[in-house]
Scaffold this active site. Structure first.
Site, PDB file in Angstrom:
ATOM      1  N   ARG A   1       7.245  19.464 -38.059  1.00 23.47           N
ATOM      2  CA  ARG A   1       8.404  20.360 -38.196  1.00 23.47           C
ATOM      3  C   ARG A   1       8.786  20.629 -39.639  1.00 23.47           C
ATOM      4  NH1 ARG A   1      10.861  16.401 -34.143  1.00 23.47           N
ATOM      5  NH2 ARG A   1       9.270  15.271 -35.276  1.00 23.47           N
TER       6      ARG A   1
ATOM      7  N   ASP B   1     -18.578  29.645 -31.799  1.00 21.74           N
ATOM      8  CA  ASP B   1     -19.643  30.588 -32.176  1.00 21.74           C
ATOM      9  C   ASP B   1     -20.505  30.998 -30.989  1.00 21.74           C
ATOM     10  OD1 ASP B   1     -18.782  30.415 -34.807  1.00 21.74           O
ATOM     11  OD2 ASP B   1     -20.074  28.701 -35.224  1.00 21.74           O
TER      12      ASP B   1
ATOM     13  N   PRO C   1     -25.780  26.110 -42.121  1.00 22.95           N
ATOM     14  CA  PRO C   1     -26.703  26.205 -40.980  1.00 22.95           C
ATOM     15  C   PRO C   1     -26.082  25.526 -39.767  1.00 22.95           C
ATOM     16  CG  PRO C   1     -27.627  24.821 -42.740  1.00 22.95           C
ATOM     17  CD  PRO C   1     -26.308  25.330 -43.231  1.00 22.95           C
TER      18      PRO C   1
ATOM     19  N   LEU D   1     -29.400  35.270 -24.805  1.00 26.08           N
ATOM     20  CA  LEU D   1     -30.553  34.942 -23.967  1.00 26.08           C
ATOM     21  C   LEU D   1     -31.847  35.390 -24.654  1.00 26.08           C
ATOM     22  CD1 LEU D   1     -31.314  33.745 -21.187  1.00 26.08           C
ATOM     23  CD2 LEU D   1     -31.303  36.081 -20.279  1.00 26.08           C
TER      24      LEU D   1
ATOM     25  N   LYS E   1     -17.812  34.986 -28.820  1.00 27.73           N
ATOM     26  CA  LYS E   1     -16.537  35.458 -28.262  1.00 27.73           C
ATOM     27  C   LYS E   1     -16.179  36.847 -28.793  1.00 27.73           C
ATOM     28  CE  LYS E   1     -14.669  31.757 -29.936  1.00 27.73           C
ATOM     29  NZ  LYS E   1     -15.867  31.011 -30.330  1.00 27.73           N
TER      30      LYS E   1
ATOM     31  N   ASN F   1     -10.561  29.585 -39.898  1.00 30.44           N
ATOM     32  CA  ASN F   1     -11.756  28.767 -39.618  1.00 30.44           C
ATOM     33  C   ASN F   1     -12.677  29.528 -38.658  1.00 30.44           C
ATOM     34  OD1 ASN F   1      -9.826  28.518 -37.581  1.00 30.44           O
ATOM     35  ND2 ASN F   1     -10.217  26.361 -37.168  1.00 30.44           N
ATOM     36  N   ALA F   2     -12.095  30.406 -37.854  1.00 29.13           N
ATOM     37  CA  ALA F   2     -12.871  31.210 -36.911  1.00 29.13           C
ATOM     38  C   ALA F   2     -13.596  32.326 -37.640  1.00 29.13           C
ATOM     39  CB  ALA F   2     -11.937  31.815 -35.864  1.00 29.13           C
ATOM     40  N   GLY F   3     -14.747  32.699 -37.118  1.00 26.56           N
ATOM     41  CA  GLY F   3     -15.454  33.877 -37.602  1.00 26.56           C
ATOM     42  C   GLY F   3     -16.042  34.567 -36.392  1.00 26.56           C
ATOM     43  N   HIS F   4     -15.505  35.711 -36.029  1.00 24.03           N
ATOM     44  CA  HIS F   4     -15.935  36.419 -34.813  1.00 24.03           C
ATOM     45  C   HIS F   4     -16.654  37.699 -35.220  1.00 24.03           C
ATOM     46  CE1 HIS F   4     -12.620  34.286 -32.242  1.00 24.03           C
ATOM     47  NE2 HIS F   4     -13.410  33.454 -32.884  1.00 24.03           N
TER      48      HIS F   4
ATOM     49  N   THR G   1     -11.206  20.577 -33.901  1.00 20.35           N
ATOM     50  CA  THR G   1     -10.253  21.292 -34.733  1.00 20.35           C
ATOM     51  C   THR G   1      -8.844  20.857 -34.316  1.00 20.35           C
ATOM     52  OG1 THR G   1      -9.652  23.446 -35.649  1.00 20.35           O
ATOM     53  CG2 THR G   1     -10.127  23.386 -33.281  1.00 20.35           C
TER      54      THR G   1
ATOM     55  N   GLN H   1     -12.764  29.031 -31.647  1.00 21.91           N
ATOM     56  CA  GLN H   1     -13.485  27.770 -31.412  1.00 21.91           C
ATOM     57  C   GLN H   1     -13.903  27.669 -29.934  1.00 21.91           C
ATOM     58  OE1 GLN H   1     -10.168  27.255 -33.299  1.00 21.91           O
ATOM     59  NE2 GLN H   1     -11.429  28.102 -34.885  1.00 21.91           N
TER      60      GLN H   1
ATOM     61  N   THR I   1     -18.487  29.801 -43.145  1.00 17.78           N
ATOM     62  CA  THR I   1     -18.893  28.966 -44.284  1.00 17.78           C
ATOM     63  C   THR I   1     -20.354  29.151 -44.678  1.00 17.78           C
ATOM     64  OG1 THR I   1     -19.439  27.171 -42.780  1.00 17.78           O
ATOM     65  CG2 THR I   1     -17.222  27.158 -43.691  1.00 17.78           C
TER      66      THR I   1
END
Ligand code: GDP
Ligand code: IMO
Ligand code: MG
Length: 428
Positions: A144, A13, A304, A332, A16, A38-41, A239, A224, A301
């Site tokens: 596999r 987070d 916080p 910043l 990216k 699982n990522a949220g961009h 992860t 991540q 998700t």
């Protein structure tokens, strides 16, 4: 033309998505190399706030093709929902533009159920996963016994494989007190997904290789961040994929000699969502202020995010492990009004001081190491309007140069707000 890698330098987070969007105009192909939904961009541009989980964040730049690489684990329902959302905004997400590597693995609903059951079984030491089935899907891949996206080319055989895998997962679920899922229904759903997604399938490595050999710019988008990497993060609170720059090579399938630049993305402070060590965490009003001003709530998700001071040993660790050539420093603006600012510059245990992050220790021993802080002047001004470094208050400039001095690499992008334009970009 070369490959460029954008990689998270903290616990995810870092921004990216916005950095990939900012760099997007230079790219002909933007390729996600690891993780799943699982990522949220987040990308805030052209009047939209996009929250992308699988589609690469270069999607708004019309000249860029997009690839979901072999190293990604794909929830097909989520991918289709995202493609539909983008199509409704008028974005080209056709099979000629958005490609899915045949070697990527597929997440089943039973992977998600197993993720939930495992988390519940861990009780007080739960990892705080996103419960998107990421761990169980990578576990099946390593064992596999996983399902690859390329199998969707033959829907009938695919439906049989899905049914057999769901049956095997159901047995595991029943053993661990979970609810089995309806086999035929899941197989039918996945058959429909296969028909929809099959036209997007591609040999991902060949696509990247051809682009590189044709002199095109390939932008590799990580999910991540370093501290969540399966090998180099705070195991087991990590992860299940290679989140570091090396993951771009394995996840997309190309050689290291093509890599020209590796952009680490780091927040001007630190956040973490989920359980696990976080030495510079602030449980006081300053941490709460960072969370409110920085809107630090999970993209995936809604949880916080834990907030704390900047940790320079972590960023130095990120420079080493990823071979960072430059840093993008985001958010910043969120630090405006906090004075003084503390940054961790070293670690200390019983009088012993080290300058690096104590990564060689397991999480239990890590707790004995305390960050050593240096105080830096804060600033009061709103800096969201700054577009050149000289337009920043002196204390903000000093904060940035202190980080550059500690890392030995230039900061080439400074985020001063979430919008595409709210950025200071300098050439490396
Ligand atoms: P990612 O997972 O690394 O792409 O990051 P996320 O999108 O999950 O979280 C970053 C959040 O910070 C998003 O809500 C962004 O819109 C926001 N953001 C990114 N850069 C900046 C910045 O420079 N300033 C502010 N205020 N917000 C930013
Ligand atoms: P982006 O790409 C922040 C965290 C989870 C949990 C741990 C394991 O948006 O930066 P998992 O579901 O992967 O098995 O959960 O990893 N986590 C993230 N934290 N940003 C992310 O992605 C994350 N993806 C997973 O909160 O602690
Ligand atoms: Mg995120």
């Amino acid at each position: 033309m070369p490959a460029m890698i954008v990689v998270g330098a903290q616990w995810g987070d870092e921004g990216k998505g916005r950095v990939v969007d900012n760099v997007g105009p230079r790219a002909d192909l933007v390729a996600r190399y690891n993780g799943g939904d699982n990522a949220g961009h987040t990308v805030v541009a052209e009047g939209h706030k996009l929250q992308l989980h699988l589609v690469p964040s270069g999607i708004l730049h019309v000249q860029a093709a997009c690839l979901i690489g072999a190293g990604v684990v794909v929830n097909p329902a989520q991918l289709i929902a995202e493609l539909d959302e983008l199509a409704a905004l008028g974005v080209d997400v056709g099979p000629g533009r958005v490609k899915l590597a045949a070697a990527a693995h597929l997440i089943l609903p039973t992977h998600r159920a197993l993720d939930g059951v495992k988390e519940s079984a861990r009780g007080g030491s739960a990892l705080g996963t996103t419960r998107r089935g990421i761990g169980p899907t990578y576990a099946d891949k390593a064992a596999r016994s996983g399902l690859r996206a390329g199998q969707m080319r033959d829907p009938e055989v695919f439906a049989e494989r899905v049914a057999a895998t769901v049956e095997a997962h159901n047995r595991l679920l029943e053993e661990s007190g979970g609810e089995p899922l309806p086999v035929k229904q899941v197989a039918a759903e996945y058959c429909a997904y296969a028909q929809r997604l099959a036209p997007h399938l591609v040999d991902g490595s060949a696509m990247v290789g051809e682009a590189l050999d044709a002199g095109k710019m390939v932008l590799c988008e990580g999910a991540q961040g370093l501290m969540l990497d399966i090998d180099h993060g705070t195991y087991p609170y990590v992860t299940s994929s290679a989140t570091i720059a090396g993951g771009a090579l394995t996840g997309l399938g190309f050689g290291p000699h093509y890599v020209e630049s590796v952009i680490g993305v780091g927040k001007a402070y630190t956040t973490r969502v989920g359980a696990g060590p976080f030495p510079t965490e602030l449980l006081d009003d300053v941490g709460a202020r960072m969370r409110e001003v920085g809107h630090e709530y999970g993209t995936t998700t809604g949880r916080p995010r834990r907030c704390g001071w900047l940790d320079l040993p972590i960023l130095r660790y990120a420079v080493r492990v990823n071979g960072l050539t430059e840093l993008a420093l985001t958010k910043l603006d969120v630090l405006s009004g906090i004075d003084p600012l503390q940054v961790a510059v070293a670690y200390e245990r019983g009088g012993e001081r080290i300058d690096h992050f104590p990564a060689e220790f397991g999480v239990d021993e890590l707790a004995a190491w305390q960050p050593v802080y240096e105080a830096l002047d804060g600033w009061q001004e709103d800096i969201q309007g700054a577009r050149r470094r000289e337009e920043l208050p002196a204390a903000a400039r000093a904060y940035v140069t202190r980080i550059e001095a500690a890392l030995g690499i230039p900061i080439t992008l400074i985020g001063v707000g979430p919008e595409r334009e709210q950025v200071i970009i300098e050439s490396p």
